[in-house]
Enzyme design. Structure first.
Site, PDB file in Angstrom:
ATOM      1  N   LYS A  81      42.146  41.692  39.220  1.00 36.03           N
ATOM      2  CA  LYS A  81      40.952  42.255  39.867  1.00 36.03           C
ATOM      3  C   LYS A  81      40.078  41.228  40.577  1.00 36.03           C
ATOM      4  O   LYS A  81      38.864  41.384  40.678  1.00 36.03           O
ATOM      5  CB  LYS A  81      40.093  43.059  38.864  1.00 36.03           C
ATOM      6  N   HIS A 141      49.896  37.101  38.299  1.00 36.98           N
ATOM      7  CA  HIS A 141      48.645  36.968  37.538  1.00 36.98           C
ATOM      8  C   HIS A 141      48.805  35.947  36.408  1.00 36.98           C
ATOM      9  O   HIS A 141      47.875  35.739  35.636  1.00 36.98           O
ATOM     10  CB  HIS A 141      48.238  38.313  36.929  1.00 36.98           C
ATOM     11  N   ARG A 161      37.098  35.190  41.455  1.00 37.04           N
ATOM     12  CA  ARG A 161      35.944  36.059  41.714  1.00 37.04           C
ATOM     13  C   ARG A 161      34.965  35.938  40.565  1.00 37.04           C
ATOM     14  O   ARG A 161      35.376  35.598  39.432  1.00 37.04           O
ATOM     15  CB  ARG A 161      36.485  37.504  41.810  1.00 37.04           C
ATOM     16  N   SER A 169      35.436  45.567  37.195  1.00 34.57           N
ATOM     17  CA  SER A 169      36.566  46.113  37.943  1.00 34.57           C
ATOM     18  C   SER A 169      37.746  46.366  37.014  1.00 34.57           C
ATOM     19  O   SER A 169      38.396  47.414  37.059  1.00 34.57           O
ATOM     20  CB  SER A 169      36.945  45.127  39.055  1.00 34.57           C
ATOM     21  N   TYR A 227      36.683  35.202  46.285  1.00 32.58           N
ATOM     22  CA  TYR A 227      36.461  36.547  46.832  1.00 32.58           C
ATOM     23  C   TYR A 227      35.150  36.580  47.605  1.00 32.58           C
ATOM     24  O   TYR A 227      35.070  37.145  48.704  1.00 32.58           O
ATOM     25  CB  TYR A 227      36.428  37.523  45.656  1.00 32.58           C
ATOM     26  N   LYS A 298      35.246  49.865  44.824  1.00 32.92           N
ATOM     27  CA  LYS A 298      34.008  49.655  45.578  1.00 32.92           C
ATOM     28  C   LYS A 298      34.123  48.503  46.554  1.00 32.92           C
ATOM     29  O   LYS A 298      33.502  48.506  47.606  1.00 32.92           O
ATOM     30  CB  LYS A 298      32.859  49.382  44.614  1.00 32.92           C
ATOM     31  N   GLY A 299      34.839  47.473  46.136  1.00 31.10           N
ATOM     32  CA  GLY A 299      35.035  46.315  47.007  1.00 31.10           C
ATOM     33  C   GLY A 299      33.742  45.587  47.350  1.00 31.10           C
ATOM     34  O   GLY A 299      33.533  45.177  48.487  1.00 31.10           O
TER      35      GLY A 299
END
Ligand code: PAP
Length: 334
Positions: A81, A141, A161, A169, A227, A298-299
């Site tokens: 995520k 991952h 991120r 997330s 991110y 949602k981003g």
């Protein structure tokens, strides 16, 4: 179908023995490794310092046995995520920008997940990746230290991120995938587990540090991205990606606005609204199916503010500061 489609006779028998040995090792590990609470499955297993679900543990064993490293491989690595879907779309469309026109692009009819394979799905030894043309792109991952040593010859793009957004997330995503036979995992429980590091592919901090340290040792081999920087300055990141993948944006492409086209194609709004990403599932290995729309929620930066109390924020920021102290990694505890 045979599990070794490309092998015959004694070769096949030898590999079958090896494959059965891996299955045995997997069984033994599941019985002996420390267990933690899973977000999707009932249990996670602590394998060499990282928490993995039973299937990803098996995928890791298979990866070590069967994956054939090529120095031209480019591997997208991330904690869950953190922006994998976005980077998959960006890397694929940047590298293949001569192959598809932006008005009739592969991504208009195929999900970003389909652009290149995950190493963490149990794809071995069924898929022969050596047939893919170079540079071969893969995603994982797994923490850097869980990957085969031969991969130090490959290039990596790592995206990370803000862990508070990752937590939120991941909780939304895993809650949907969680078996209906298990009691739901509340956000408070997920928060506690995340802080303890017990979370698929985690602890988060060790994951980030594994790539951060490797990037300091070999900056030419690991492109370390965030991110948040991608959100703020996508054009800078796309140019960096193009350089790093060995296909710099030319002056002519700059004049034609190619960078802007790539960004527009891969934007959250565009990808989420494509019919192909609204329906159906993406498959990972033999058993895991994920609704495509689940990859587009949602981003945004900072959705954690809608989920974390002041106290929770302070606690997680404190952990981040302590874990990253002296590493040179800053800006995660805002
Ligand atoms: P994965 O680990 O399951 O592969 P990953 O793609 O890394 O998931 O992360 C998904 C997050 O990226 C989601 O964040 P959110 O839950 O906070 O909304 C998803 O919405 C976001 N995302 C997906 N595509 C894009 C994109 N094109 N631009 C920005 N964010 C995106």
């Amino acid at each position: 179908m045979s599990i070794f489609p490309s092998l015959t006779g004694s070769e096949y028998e030898e590999d079958e023995v090896q494959y059965n040995q891996i299955c045995e090792k997997h069984k033994h590990l599941l019985e002996t490794l420390p267990k933690g609470r899973g977000w999707r499955t009932q249990h996670l297993y602590n394998y060499n310092g990282f928490w993995l679900g039973p299937m990803t543990l098996n995928a890791n064993l298979l990866l070590h046995t069967y994956f054939k490293c090529e120095p031209t491989n480019i591997i997208l690595a991330s904690f869950m995520k953190s922006g994998t879907t976005w980077l998959k779309a960006l890397m694929f469309s940047t590298l293949n920008r001569d192959r598809y026109s932006f008005s009739n692009h592969y991504l208009h009819n195929n999900s970003p997940q389909s652009t290149f394979p995950y190493l963490d799905a149990e794809s071995y030894p069924m898929t022969d990746f050596t047939t893919f043309s170079a540079p071969r792109l893969f995603a994982t991952h797994f923490a850097r230290t869980l990957l085969p040593a031969c991969m130090s010859s490959c290039k990596f793009v790592y995206v990370c991120r803000d862990p508070k957004d990752v937590l939120v997330s991941k909780w939304h995503f895993m809650s949907k995938l969680r078996s209906k036979d298990l009691p739901p995992l509340s956000f408070d429980e997920a928060f506690e587990l995340f802080c303890l590091g017990v979370s698929e592919f985690g602890p988060f901090w060790e994951h980030v540090l594994s790539y951060w340290r490797a990037s300091l040792e070999s900056p030419d081999k690991i492109l370390f991205l965030r991110y948040e920087e991608l959100k703020k300055q996508p054009e800078v990141v796309v140019r960096k990606l193009a350089d790093f993948m060995g296909k710099p944006i030319t002056m002519e492409e700059e004049k034609k606005g190619v960078v802007g086209e790539i960004i527009k194609l891969c934007s959250f709004e565009n990808l989420r609204n494509l019919e192909i990403n609204k329906k159906g599932v993406d498959k990972f290995g033999k058993l895991v199916e994920v609704e495509k729309q689940g990859f587009f929620r949602k981003g945004e930066i900072g959705d954690w503010k809608n989920h974390l109390s002041e106290e929770m924020k302070d606690r997680i920021n404190g952990i981040i500061e302590q874990k990253f102290l002296g590493s040179g990694l800053i800006g995660f505890s805002e």
